[in-house]
Scaffold this motif. Structure first.
Motif, PDB file in Angstrom:
ATOM      1  N   UNK A 193       3.074 -49.353  39.190  1.00 17.16           N
ATOM      2  CA  UNK A 193       1.560 -48.933  39.366  1.00 17.16           C
ATOM      3  C   UNK A 193       1.179 -49.278  37.777  1.00 17.16           C
ATOM      4  N   UNK A 194       1.838 -48.981  36.881  1.00 16.13           N
ATOM      5  CA  UNK A 194       1.239 -49.059  35.324  1.00 16.13           C
ATOM      6  C   UNK A 194       1.062 -50.686  35.378  1.00 16.13           C
ATOM      7  N   UNK A 195       1.923 -51.471  35.689  1.00 16.14           N
ATOM      8  CA  UNK A 195       1.933 -52.920  35.566  1.00 16.14           C
ATOM      9  C   UNK A 195       0.588 -53.526  36.377  1.00 16.14           C
ATOM     10  N   UNK A 228     -12.048 -46.991  27.818  1.00 18.06           N
ATOM     11  CA  UNK A 228     -11.995 -45.881  28.016  1.00 18.06           C
ATOM     12  C   UNK A 228     -10.885 -45.625  29.453  1.00 18.06           C
ATOM     13  N   UNK A 229     -11.255 -46.428  30.263  1.00 21.35           N
ATOM     14  CA  UNK A 229     -10.403 -46.297  31.371  1.00 21.35           C
ATOM     15  C   UNK A 229      -8.988 -46.648  31.229  1.00 21.35           C
ATOM     16  N   UNK A 230      -8.657 -47.782  30.367  1.00 26.70           N
ATOM     17  CA  UNK A 230      -7.237 -47.797  29.714  1.00 26.70           C
ATOM     18  C   UNK A 230      -6.677 -46.460  29.311  1.00 26.70           C
ATOM     19  N   UNK A 231      -7.614 -45.832  28.358  1.00 30.71           N
ATOM     20  CA  UNK A 231      -7.092 -44.371  28.097  1.00 30.71           C
ATOM     21  C   UNK A 231      -6.823 -43.667  29.066  1.00 30.71           C
ATOM     22  N   UNK A 232      -7.640 -43.361  30.190  1.00 32.13           N
ATOM     23  CA  UNK A 232      -7.375 -42.610  31.256  1.00 32.13           C
ATOM     24  C   UNK A 232      -6.231 -42.856  32.095  1.00 32.13           C
ATOM     25  N   UNK A 233      -5.982 -44.081  32.287  1.00 29.74           N
ATOM     26  CA  UNK A 233      -4.590 -44.683  32.928  1.00 29.74           C
ATOM     27  C   UNK A 233      -3.592 -44.225  31.993  1.00 29.74           C
ATOM     28  N   UNK A 234      -3.519 -44.388  30.784  1.00 27.33           N
ATOM     29  CA  UNK A 234      -2.588 -44.136  29.881  1.00 27.33           C
ATOM     30  C   UNK A 234      -2.138 -42.713  30.033  1.00 27.33           C
ATOM     31  N   UNK A 235      -3.269 -41.798  29.892  1.00 25.80           N
ATOM     32  CA  UNK A 235      -2.846 -40.290  29.976  1.00 25.80           C
ATOM     33  C   UNK A 235      -2.522 -39.748  31.289  1.00 25.80           C
ATOM     34  N   UNK A 345      -3.967 -55.352  45.599  1.00 24.72           N
ATOM     35  CA  UNK A 345      -3.130 -55.047  44.477  1.00 24.72           C
ATOM     36  C   UNK A 345      -2.105 -53.972  44.248  1.00 24.72           C
ATOM     37  N   UNK A 346      -2.102 -53.076  45.512  1.00 21.92           N
ATOM     38  CA  UNK A 346      -1.181 -52.098  45.680  1.00 21.92           C
ATOM     39  C   UNK A 346       0.487 -52.567  45.359  1.00 21.92           C
TER      40      UNK A 346
END
Length: 367
Positions: A193-195, A228-235, A345-346
């Motif tokens: 999912x992260x990839x 900001x979206x990257x930060x949300x996904x990372x969190x 993309x899933x």
């Protein structure tokens, strides 16, 4: 086939002698009875009857989620009851239109006789909010200070006791945390999912950078939003970062519960997730309908009172507007759209995992 031994009469069964004589306009005690006060009373009495039915359904749903194991057969009943609650909410939202047939001057003809009576004192509505998960700590500041102050001692003690009991939010959170599909042996879905999310965000960034017909300040704004979206996904996938955002109020569900809800939503078409996804969808709709009810109520109060204070001492329309924006319960389920991926993309699940999520039948044995 008749089963009762004593005849049942319609009026007696519904206790119409009590219901139809339960409208006693206050204005008649002081002057000529205000014509529209009867409408005002009937509409609120009907609301309380619907609150009673919603609480009846909620009690049954809470009983299911209070157990250590929730079976699919039980979820079928839960979804049915939650959908009934949604239908009742839709009816209650429409009912505000009946109240709005009353003009502001019609309302003024009896309003001042009602002080300090207020919707603040609807014990059943407070039971509904608490039961769903809107406890004192999650309310706006005015509510935190006044939630119990306008109640008599008996009702206050009852509701304070109710706050100590698990709400539907808390029980659903524990149910999600028990979901066994977050780990599949050596298979790491969340790495996949992260990839996939990283690939999606990189493509978004490349698209923004490659567009020539865009003002530079707009490009910077879009690139900032991607950051900001990257930060949300990372969190979402980092325990410590998630806990920090949870402390700030960005998330209310635990990380494990949030990931379980996301997995269910991403793979909602898998047979084993069909009913859980319907449960999450119903909870979202219930929260949305409550927000719509608050909004319609706020608009009606503004129309009737303008900027006057409410009979219960609140700031009237301003107070109701703030509760519409802040007194939400299942906001995490709304925010989940942030973390969804297009189906194309899933990450595809391995066959062994798909078998755990589906229904497979062995062939008939040879005789």
């Amino acid at each position: 086939m008749q089963k009762n031994t004593t005849p049942c009469y319609y009026g007696d069964y519904l206790q119409l002698d009590k219901i139809l004589t339960a409208q006693a306009p206050e204005s008649a005690k002081y002057a000529k009875e205000a014509h529209d006060e009867t409408l005002f009373i009937v509409v609120h009495q009907v609301y309380e009857l619907w609150f009673k039915q919603v609480l009846h359904e909620l009690k049954a749903v809470l009983a299911v989620f209070a157990t250590d194991e929730v079976k699919d057969q039980q979820l079928t009943g839960v979804v049915h009851k939650l959908k009934r609650v949604i239908t009742i909410q839709q009816l209650m939202n429409q009912q505000i239109g009946v109240m709005e047939t009353m003009t502001p001057q019609d309302f003024m003809s009896f309003r001042d006789y009602l002080v300090p009576a207020s919707g603040f004192q609807s014990v059943q509505f407070k039971m509904l909010e608490i039961g769903l998960g809107l406890k004192s700590e999650y309310r706006i500041d005015f509510d935190k200070n006044s939630f119990y102050s306008r109640l008599n001692e008996k009702d206050r003690i009852f509701l304070e006791g109710l706050e100590t009991q698990p709400s539907l939010f808390e029980q659903v959170e524990k149910w999600l945390e028990r979901m066994p599909f977050l780990q599949f042996g050596d298979f790491s879905f969340w790495q996949m999912y992260q990839n996939a999310t990283e690939k999606m965000l990189n493509e978004d960034e490349s698209t923004v950078l490659s567009i020539d017909q865009i003002a530079e300040h707009e490009r910077e704004m879009q690139l900032k939003e991607i950051i900001n979206t990257r930060a949300k996904f990372a969190a979402l996938l980092d325990k410590d970062k998630y806990a920090e955002l949870q402390q700030q109020g960005s998330f209310r569900l635990s990380q494990r519960a949030m990931l379980a809800a996301l997995f269910i939503t991403l793979y909602q078409e898998e047979p084993v997730f069909n009913l859980p996804f319907q449960v999450l969808t119903c909870l979202t709709e219930i929260d949305e309908n409550m927000t719509i009810w608050r909004y319609k109520h706020a608009m009606m109060v503004q129309r009737m009172l303008g900027t006057k204070i409410g009979t219960g001492g609140s700031s009237g329309h301003d107070y109701l507007k703030r509760t519409t924006e802040k007194n939400r319960i299942f906001t995490d389920l709304f925010h989940m759209a942030t973390f969804l991926l297009p189906k194309s993309d899933l990450p595809e699940l391995p066959l062994a995992v798909r078998k755990q999520l589906g229904f497979y039948f062995a062939g008939a044995q040879q005789v």
